[in-house]
Scaffold this active site. Structure first.
Site, PDB file in Angstrom:
ATOM      1  CE  LYS A  73      -5.310 -36.641 -29.412  1.00  0.00           C
ATOM      2  NZ  LYS A  73      -6.334 -35.672 -29.849  1.00  0.00           N
ATOM      3  CG  ASP A 109      -7.713 -30.550 -28.453  1.00  0.00           C
ATOM      4  OD1 ASP A 109      -7.117 -30.162 -29.482  1.00  0.00           O
ATOM      5  OD2 ASP A 109      -7.872 -31.749 -28.173  1.00  0.00           O
TER       6      ASP A 109
END
Ligand code: ATR
Length: 280
Positions: A73, A109
């Site tokens: 990520k 997110d």
């Protein structure tokens, strides 16, 4: 779905290492079927040394998009042509969209967390426990949307550094995660979020049980077990609780919407997620 795969099928998927038992293929493919879209979602286990080649593969093959998970990520961010403000702040990309060969990195997110919480946070006082990757996304989302945010972390310096970075966006302060600090915040907090990894093994952050009250909204990002000790206690005192799987669901739905440009069939995604996560 198999009979739908043909020369026009658009490909998306997830990369990570190891991938373990990712639930994303089931969830996304069910949503593609529901929406009647000719897309397929696959899973690729990509070791760290192959990350750049994998991203070149996305460009070369015209793969429409990827979810990116641990450990890629952060590293994948610098391989993008452009990144969203959220991804830039958090320093992590969990969704890639290939727009005609130009790779855009997003971090869903933030929207996933806000949708899961499902409340207007403006003017509310939110206590965020944890200052790791998840804590960063949550604190950013809250500050950006007008909540007064207090970040508590076991390692206080990390909370302080995050609060300083967020101070230009909103009212953000920090402190050490401890029973006495939690107690001192009891009267003023409206929202309490656990963004630490505590709760996966039935354990609980010391002192948190004593600050729960019926007026609180409590969310735990830990989604296994679905009802962590913190959420169990919060429910017992009459607080409103949000289970961690809801963030997983909405961040997935947000990726799906980025790739397809359509509204995600969240109900179907929820059904598949719950069945595969908990056998419900
Ligand atoms: P994630 O991406 O899930 O946020 P992470 O970046 O490794 O994972 O962060 C884990 C978070 O859980 C951190 O805030 C960590 O606190 P430290 O910064 O002090 O390490 C917190 N954490 C993990 N175990 C903890 C424990 N036993 N008590 C309190 N906090 C804990």
């Amino acid at each position: 779905m198999e009979e739908m795969i043909n020369a026009n099928t658009k490909v998306v998927g997830v990369i990570g290492y190891p991938l373990g038992h990712t639930l994303s293929p089931q969830m996304h493919n069910a949503a593609f079927r529901e929406a009647g879209l000719n897309f397929v979602y696959l899973a690729w286990e990509v070791p760290p040394e192959n990350l750049e080649k994998a991203i070149e593969g996305v460009r070369g093959l015209g793969i429409v998009g990827l979810n990116v998970t641990i450990p890629h990520k952060e590293k994948v961010l610098r391989l993008m042509d452009d990144v969203s403000e959220e991804a830039e702040f958090v320093g992590a990309v969990n969704t890639i969209h290939n727009l005609g060969g130009k790779l855009i990195g997003y971090n869903t997110d933030i929207i996933g967390f806000l949708k899961a919480l499902g409340k207007d946070v403006r003017g509310k006082t939110a206590v965020v426990m944890g200052a790791g990757g998840a804590g960063k996304a949550v604190a950013y989302a809250l500050a950006k949307n007008g909540a007064r945010c207090i970040i508590l972390n076991r390692t206080e310096e990390k909370a302080k550094a995050l609060a300083e970075r967020l101070s230009s966006i909103g009212e953000v302060t920090s402190n050490k995660l401890s029973p006495s600090v939690l107690e001192s915040l009891k009267g003023e907090m409206d929202i309490l979020i656990n963004a630490t990894s505590v709760g996966m093994k039935g354990e609980e952050i010391e002192g948190v049980g004593e600050v729960l009250s019926p007026k609180l909204l409590v969310m735990d990002l830990v989604y296994n077990p679905p009802l962590t000790p913190l959420l169990g206690k919060a429910k017992a005192v009459g607080a409103e609780v949000v289970e961690g799987w809801r963030m997983l669901l909405h961040q997935g739905a947000a990726s799906w919407e980025i790739w397809t440009g359509k509204r995600a069939p969240v109900g179907v995604m929820e059904e598949v997620l719950l069945k595969n996560l908990y056998g419900l």
